[in-house]
Write a protein that holds these residues in place. Sequence first.
Motif, short mmCIF file in Angstrom:
data_model
loop_
_atom_site.label_atom_id
_atom_site.label_comp_id
_atom_site.label_asym_id
_atom_site.label_seq_id
_atom_site.Cartn_x
_atom_site.Cartn_y
_atom_site.Cartn_z
N ILE A 269 0.82 -1.22 0.00
CA ILE A 269 0.00 0.00 0.00
C ILE A 269 0.85 1.26 0.00
N LYS A 270 2.12 1.16 0.30
CA LYS A 270 2.98 2.34 0.26
C LYS A 270 3.68 2.47 -1.08
N GLY A 271 3.43 1.53 -1.98
CA GLY A 271 4.03 1.61 -3.30
C GLY A 271 5.36 0.89 -3.42
N GLY A 272 5.91 0.46 -2.28
CA GLY A 272 7.17 -0.29 -2.35
C GLY A 272 6.89 -1.78 -2.41
N HIS A 273 7.92 -2.57 -2.25
CA HIS A 273 7.72 -4.01 -2.19
C HIS A 273 8.12 -4.47 -0.80
N ASN A 274 7.44 -5.43 -0.30
CA ASN A 274 7.70 -5.87 1.05
C ASN A 274 7.52 -7.38 1.10
N LYS A 275 8.58 -8.09 0.76
CA LYS A 275 8.42 -9.55 0.68
C LYS A 275 8.82 -10.17 2.00
N PHE A 276 7.87 -10.88 2.58
CA PHE A 276 8.13 -11.57 3.83
C PHE A 276 8.93 -12.83 3.51
N ILE A 277 10.18 -12.84 3.92
CA ILE A 277 10.95 -14.07 3.70
C ILE A 277 11.25 -14.73 5.03
N THR A 278 11.75 -15.93 4.93
CA THR A 278 12.02 -16.68 6.15
C THR A 278 13.40 -16.33 6.67
N SER A 279 13.63 -16.64 7.92
CA SER A 279 14.99 -16.52 8.42
C SER A 279 15.71 -17.81 8.07
N SER A 280 16.96 -17.94 8.50
CA SER A 280 17.69 -19.16 8.16
C SER A 280 17.12 -20.35 8.95
N ALA A 281 16.40 -20.04 10.05
CA ALA A 281 15.74 -21.11 10.80
C ALA A 281 14.26 -21.15 10.42
N GLY A 282 13.52 -22.00 11.11
CA GLY A 282 12.09 -22.09 10.81
C GLY A 282 11.82 -23.01 9.64
N ASP A 283 12.81 -23.79 9.27
CA ASP A 283 12.63 -24.70 8.14
C ASP A 283 12.47 -26.11 8.70
N ARG A 284 13.44 -26.97 8.52
CA ARG A 284 13.31 -28.33 9.04
C ARG A 284 13.78 -28.40 10.49
N LYS A 285 13.08 -29.15 11.28
CA LYS A 285 13.45 -29.33 12.67
C LYS A 285 13.92 -30.76 12.88
N ILE A 286 15.00 -30.90 13.64
CA ILE A 286 15.54 -32.23 13.91
C ILE A 286 15.28 -32.55 15.37
N PHE A 287 14.69 -33.69 15.64
CA PHE A 287 14.46 -34.05 17.04
C PHE A 287 14.72 -35.54 17.26
N PHE A 288 14.99 -35.89 18.52
CA PHE A 288 15.23 -37.29 18.88
C PHE A 288 14.05 -37.77 19.72
N THR B 111 13.23 -7.36 0.95
CA THR B 111 12.72 -8.47 1.76
C THR B 111 12.61 -8.06 3.22
N ARG B 112 11.81 -8.81 3.93
CA ARG B 112 11.62 -8.61 5.36
C ARG B 112 11.78 -9.98 6.03
N PRO B 113 12.97 -10.26 6.55
CA PRO B 113 13.21 -11.61 7.09
C PRO B 113 12.39 -11.85 8.36
N ALA B 114 11.97 -13.07 8.53
CA ALA B 114 11.19 -13.44 9.71
C ALA B 114 12.05 -13.33 10.96
N LYS B 115 11.43 -12.93 12.06
CA LYS B 115 12.16 -12.83 13.32
C LYS B 115 11.70 -13.94 14.26
N ASN B 116 12.58 -14.26 15.21
CA ASN B 116 12.24 -15.32 16.15
C ASN B 116 11.53 -14.74 17.37
N VAL B 117 10.24 -14.94 17.43
CA VAL B 117 9.50 -14.52 18.62
C VAL B 117 9.37 -15.76 19.49
N ASN B 118 10.21 -15.85 20.50
CA ASN B 118 10.17 -17.05 21.34
C ASN B 118 9.68 -16.67 22.73
#
Lengths: 317, 580
Positions: free
Chosen positions: B378-397, B501-508
């Motif tokens: 709406i401001k005329g720019g581009h604002n792409k929400f991208i992921t951070s380097s985390a938030g993809d695959r999770k490894i667990f035991f 781009t607008r990288p995702a942040k970790n809200v923990n």
Amino acid sequence: MKKEGKKAPVAQKKQSFGVYMKRYWQLYVLLALPMLYLLIFKYVPMIYIQIAFKKYSIVQSVWEMPLAANHGFEYFIKAFKNRDFINALRNTLVLNLLDLVIGFPAPIIFALILNELVFKRFKRVVQTIAYMPHFLSWVIIYGLALQIFAPSTGFLNMILTGLGFESIPFLNDSAHWVGTYIFLGVWQSFGWNSIVYLAAIAGINSELYEAASVDGAGRFKKMWHITLPGIKPTIVVLLVMNLGNILGSSFDRPFALQNNLVMDAAEVLATFVYKNGIKGLQFSLTTAVGFFQSIVCVIFLLLANWISRKLGERGIW
Amino acid sequence: MKKKLLSVLLAGCMVLSLAACGSGDSGSAPQDTSGTQTTQQDAAAPDTAKESDGAGDAAADPTNGEVVDGKFVETRKITVEVYDRGNDDGSDPTNNNYTKYIKEQMLAQHNVEVEFVAVPRWTEVEQINNLLAAGDAPDICLTYDYPTVQTYANMGGVLDLSSYVDDYRDMLPNLWNWLGETNIYWDKDPVNGTLWAIEGKRAVTNRINTFVRKDWLDKLGLKEPTTRQEFEDMIIAFRDNADLLLGADADKMIPYSVSFDVGWRAALLIESFIDPDVSDYEYYVNGFDDRALTQNGTKEAIRLLNKWYNDGLLWDDFALYGSGDSTEDDMIKAGYVGAFMHNWDYPYRDGENSIQTNLQRMVGPDAKFVVVDCFEDIKGGHNKFITSSAGDRKIFFPTTNTEPLASMMYLDFISSPEVIQYLQIGEEGVTHNKLEDGTIEIQAATGDDIQNSGFNIDYTITCNGLHLMDDELTLKSMAYSYSGIDPELVEVAHKVCNTDTRPAKNVNVGAIAAEEGQGPTLSSKRDVVYDTAVSAAVEDFDKVWDAGIADYLSSGGQAIMDERAEKWKATFGDTTALPE
């Protein structure tokens, strides 16, 4: 024989049991394997019905899991407060009732018609063709349905739009979808289900028909007064069993046929359980739902059986 | 006689059933308890190790002599999950040249035997659920779905990794170097410090792009769209010129294709309606749904899609084909589709089987999809929400993992730069060629050298995306890694999805209890809301959308938002921005 048994003293009775077993033990050996199957795959898993009343944990054995809140009935309360469950319950009832009303008479009518056919070969061809859909999986049937009924690429709708009509939303409108669902169900099963009736018809004494002919009865009279009464016990047994399944539902048929646009009519208990239990990990909740489903089914079964016996039929036991 | 026979029969059945029931019970019960006992012991093991460690000499070997020079004294055995993508001409995911390499190396370096367990990619959550519930889950599990991990952790089915990553830090140099604190501690509970999963790292954070048929634009004398309006004009032009573009197949024209997963397949459009100045707080509270269903602005985006649908610009049957169905891809390959949004490199993936290669085979050498950047906010720019380097695959035991240390060493091994590079590009001359400047060019392999996933990301579980030992080479090689595709197209795609781009942040803020078990149910509800709203009649749109959202919120969506807001306040106070 009966009288003898009544008069016989206890010792003799025991002896006759031994004799009996000696004579028939092979039959019991034959029975053992199916019994074992039932036990292992139907009865032993029932131990886990408990989790409907317990707080489920994957690492504890079912005996160790703590009881759920509200005297163990937490998940039943939760289910009945869940709108999706109520919807699924309603849809299951509606779809099964429609199936019963439309799908139950279909094989009877088909068997009656088939029975009237004179040309044996034609009859056999028709019968074989009618059986065939029974062997198709629902995933394949949905694939076929898409080819025929899809709004833009479906064969039927392409003909309709080609002729200048509006396309009919067979699969993407809830009311139409219910019709498609019932139609496909009937189409898939009527041929197969007619086998039982055809067998029952074959068992009717042909002298009755000859006598009726002598008395001047026509085709319809014979159908009405001989064939139908002849297969009435079969009809009643199957009806009772069908009523017993009024709240049960197969999983693959609704799951394969449903899509996001008709979910309000297509979500049934089986798919609800799949989504919330297997996918959503709410095992206790969905076991409670399944348990409730089984209880209602058993009640319906007993009720239908009781009514049929009251009405002078034999029922299923 | 009849009655007697029946009663004997029934009695016999009962005796039999009782007998078998008894034996079944006694057989299964001790098994169960012994299972729990061992898992409890295992779960307790790291704690005791930690205590003795802390009490005694700090420099003492935390493994108590089990490991000498990075090698186990006695051979250990672990099982590792690997996705089975069911590719038509793929190799066996549990037994091919790459798994052989991993097995040999693990045995040589750490004296650990590795066995792979295949899990179908498209039903991974269900499959892992079943395996976990049955106690058969692999020692190293991975999933894209954190709520699944959290749910199992709450039941006590997942090992707490916090002590392993810290106590054995010195033994895990590659893991720490590659993932760093960001990815390792991403899911650490801020209150009680538990760590149920480690986040694999995206080597490439590229997310999504818009693709249009360049040859159609040329045929119609149009320029590549740079605004939403131009995009709309373009798809209208496609629709109106179907006869020219498709000839006899004109009725098959789909100007802009979305699938049942509208939230993903129109993500750039939807997110362009979100205020670019949206606060971290608002974005988080409304952000449980990863398809932006409850973000402010989404409704207007869907209204536009609804208009397009009713104007015949979308695919009529989009909602009828489920996940994993190839009908839409086939239509794109056949050349009926003018535009679509998907993973940033989607039409270029899969070598000989790629959309682009198929399209050119079926339509002609001129046919191609190019990336455009046309959804302004709406401001005329581009604002792409991208992921951070985390938030993809999770490894667990899972707690059935009796070899947590060996498993950690596997993660360390699979994170070492050499191993990642070898698995991703394979042998020279077999899976890749070297160009003059050193750029790696992937070539189609055969037999057991086939990579079932691009760059073997299914094996490099801590690394998603190409990551060579030299960063510059990685970028250059990425463009050349799509066999049969013009590298320039890939470079453009990479560039476009990395601008504005607008990288995702970790809200923990700790675990959100209301989210437990809700993921799959709410996701399917989300799809129902999107699908019914897009395909509603224009005048019914508000009614359908509002009813759908109300249903979504009352089925748990609102409870999640409330708890998120509450926990945010408890953690960060009244500020609406995350601390830097």
